[in-house]
Each structure stands twice: as C-alpha cells, then as structure tokens.
Design a protein around this motif. Structure first.
Motif, PDB file in Angstrom:
ATOM      1  N   UNK A  66       0.840  -1.203   0.000  1.00 44.05           N
ATOM      2  CA  UNK A  66       0.000   0.000   0.000  1.00 44.05           C
ATOM      3  C   UNK A  66       0.871   1.246   0.000  1.00 44.05           C
ATOM      4  N   UNK A  67       1.916   1.257   0.846  1.00 40.91           N
ATOM      5  CA  UNK A  67       2.826   2.402   0.892  1.00 40.91           C
ATOM      6  C   UNK A  67       3.567   2.570  -0.436  1.00 40.91           C
ATOM      7  N   UNK A  68       3.987   1.474  -1.015  1.00 41.07           N
ATOM      8  CA  UNK A  68       4.706   1.551  -2.286  1.00 41.07           C
ATOM      9  C   UNK A  68       3.782   2.078  -3.389  1.00 41.07           C
ATOM     10  N   UNK A  69       2.548   1.653  -3.368  1.00 36.82           N
ATOM     11  CA  UNK A  69       1.567   2.144  -4.335  1.00 36.82           C
ATOM     12  C   UNK A  69       1.380   3.649  -4.176  1.00 36.82           C
ATOM     13  N   UNK A  70       1.312   4.102  -2.927  1.00 36.40           N
ATOM     14  CA  UNK A  70       1.174   5.542  -2.676  1.00 36.40           C
ATOM     15  C   UNK A  70       2.396   6.294  -3.185  1.00 36.40           C
ATOM     16  N   UNK A  71       3.558   5.723  -2.988  1.00 37.51           N
ATOM     17  CA  UNK A  71       4.783   6.367  -3.482  1.00 37.51           C
ATOM     18  C   UNK A  71       4.744   6.484  -4.999  1.00 37.51           C
ATOM     19  N   UNK A  91      -4.401  16.789  -3.074  1.00 34.52           N
ATOM     20  CA  UNK A  91      -4.308  15.424  -3.611  1.00 34.52           C
ATOM     21  C   UNK A  91      -3.123  14.701  -2.979  1.00 34.52           C
ATOM     22  N   UNK A  92      -1.996  15.407  -2.801  1.00 31.72           N
ATOM     23  CA  UNK A  92      -0.836  14.813  -2.140  1.00 31.72           C
ATOM     24  C   UNK A  92      -1.214  14.386  -0.725  1.00 31.72           C
ATOM     25  N   UNK A  93      -1.831  15.304   0.002  1.00 36.89           N
ATOM     26  CA  UNK A  93      -2.230  15.009   1.379  1.00 36.89           C
ATOM     27  C   UNK A  93      -3.192  13.831   1.425  1.00 36.89           C
ATOM     28  N   UNK A  94      -4.184  13.830   0.547  1.00 40.12           N
ATOM     29  CA  UNK A  94      -5.177  12.756   0.528  1.00 40.12           C
ATOM     30  C   UNK A  94      -4.548  11.401   0.226  1.00 40.12           C
ATOM     31  N   UNK A  95      -3.571  11.396  -0.664  1.00 42.01           N
ATOM     32  CA  UNK A  95      -2.890  10.134  -0.979  1.00 42.01           C
ATOM     33  C   UNK A  95      -2.268   9.558   0.290  1.00 42.01           C
ATOM     34  N   UNK A  96      -1.567  10.392   1.051  1.00 40.24           N
ATOM     35  CA  UNK A  96      -0.893   9.884   2.252  1.00 40.24           C
ATOM     36  C   UNK A  96      -1.880   9.532   3.353  1.00 40.24           C
ATOM     37  N   UNK A  97      -2.911  10.335   3.530  1.00 41.99           N
ATOM     38  CA  UNK A  97      -3.907  10.020   4.567  1.00 41.99           C
ATOM     39  C   UNK A  97      -4.637   8.722   4.235  1.00 41.99           C
ATOM     40  N   UNK A  98      -5.071   8.593   2.998  1.00 42.85           N
ATOM     41  CA  UNK A  98      -5.762   7.362   2.592  1.00 42.85           C
ATOM     42  C   UNK A  98      -4.835   6.153   2.713  1.00 42.85           C
ATOM     43  N   UNK A  99      -3.589   6.346   2.346  1.00 42.17           N
ATOM     44  CA  UNK A  99      -2.620   5.256   2.417  1.00 42.17           C
ATOM     45  C   UNK A  99      -2.362   4.846   3.855  1.00 42.17           C
ATOM     46  N   UNK A 100      -2.219   5.831   4.729  1.00 44.01           N
ATOM     47  CA  UNK A 100      -2.001   5.516   6.147  1.00 44.01           C
ATOM     48  C   UNK A 100      -3.181   4.718   6.695  1.00 44.01           C
ATOM     49  N   UNK A 101      -4.394   5.145   6.379  1.00 48.98           N
ATOM     50  CA  UNK A 101      -5.583   4.417   6.841  1.00 48.98           C
ATOM     51  C   UNK A 101      -5.594   2.993   6.312  1.00 48.98           C
TER      52      UNK A 101
END
Length: 180
Positions: A66-71, A91-101
């Motif tokens: 999931x983290x790699x996909x976000x990267x 969009x950057x913020x949302x990518x990381x927040x969604x990825x963390x969740x």
C-alpha cells in the motif's frame, strides 16, 4: 544561482532544486516506511508463532505494498506537475492520509497484531493492578483511608440506611396499631 542568469533559467534551477529535494524527501519517507514495517514485523515475530506469524507477515506485506503504491502515485503526481499540470497539494495530502488508513487497516486486521495488542493490554493491566496495590498499601501504611476502606464504609452506610428504614417501617406499623 547567479543573478546573471535569465529569469527562465533561474526558475528552472529553482524547480530543479525543488524536485531534487522532493525526491530526496520521498525517498527518505519510503525508507522510513520500510523501517516501520520491518520494526513491526520484528515485534510481531517476537510474540507469534506458525500460522499467526505467516498471516501477520502477509498483513505487513500488504501494508508495505500500500505504501509503495502511494509512493508510485506521488511520483505520477509529481511527473504530471513537471509536465505542466497544476500542483494539487490536497491530492498529495489525501494520498498519504488514505494510504495511512489503508496500511494500518491491513496491519491491524491480522491475528498477529491482535495477539500482540492483547498481550500489551494484558501487561499494562497487570502493571496498573500492581501500581494500584502499591498505592493502596502506601496509603494504608501512612494511616490514610484507601479506596477499599472508603468502599467498605459506603457499603456499611447503605446497610445501615436499609436497616433504619426497616425499623422505621416497623415503628410506623406499631404506632398505627396503637392508634386503633
């Protein structure tokens, strides 16, 4: 950067430095995430066995994916920005927040995580009981009322009120009978 460069070249230099810094930060972020996953994996390895360990490692692997996909999505966003599209910070913020969740959901849904959490909660509960017992003993030694003492006094008061009410009820009946 010298002042003799034309403004477009100065801007390109600034953007190039920004891109290098962003990519360095992204690389450090990915490395930190990988270390996080390895750390969790090591912790889980200490408390699990067999099938639970396998399932736990799979959960951590899914979180890592999931983290790699976000990267990858971040790199795509950066590439689009470099190609002239507007930079969407949200969009950057949302990518990381969604990825963390999503990553934490992958990790927390494993039996290994549940076991590790259960053991941790059990250890904390045991430490809390020991601290409570020590504080009760300290209060008792110093001659102060402990929580147990206060609860006992409260119970006795409730019992006395119940008995008093029963005596009053009997007296009321006797007085009624005498009035007749």
């Amino acid at each position: 950067m010298s002042d003799s460069q034309p403004p477009a070249q100065q801007w390109n230099s600034v953007v190039e430095q920004w891109n290098e810094q962003f990519l360095d930060a992204l690389e450090q972020n990915v490395e930190a995430q990988a270390q996080f996953v390895e750390s969790w994996s090591g912790s889980v390895d200490d408390v699990t066995e067999g099938e639970e360990l396998s399932e736990g490692v799979q959960g951590y692997a899914r979180a890592y994916e999931t983290w790699m996909s976000a990267s990858q999505r971040m790199v795509e966003q950066l590439t689009e920005t470099l190609d002239g599209e507007d930079l969407d910070v949200e969009a950057f913020r949302d990518i990381w927040l969604d990825t963390a969740n999503e990553a934490f959901k992958e990790v927390m849904s494993t039996t290994a995580f549940a076991q590790a959490t259960g053991e941790t909660v059990g250890d904390v509960f045991e430490l809390q009981q020991q601290a409570d017992e020590a504080s009760q003993e300290t209060l008792r030694t110093l001659g102060f009322a402990t929580e147990d003492d206060v609860v006992e006094v409260g119970d006795r008061l409730v019992e006395l009120e119940r008995r008093q009410h029963a005596v009053e009820t009997k007296l009321d009946r006797i007085l009624e009978h005498l009035d007749e």
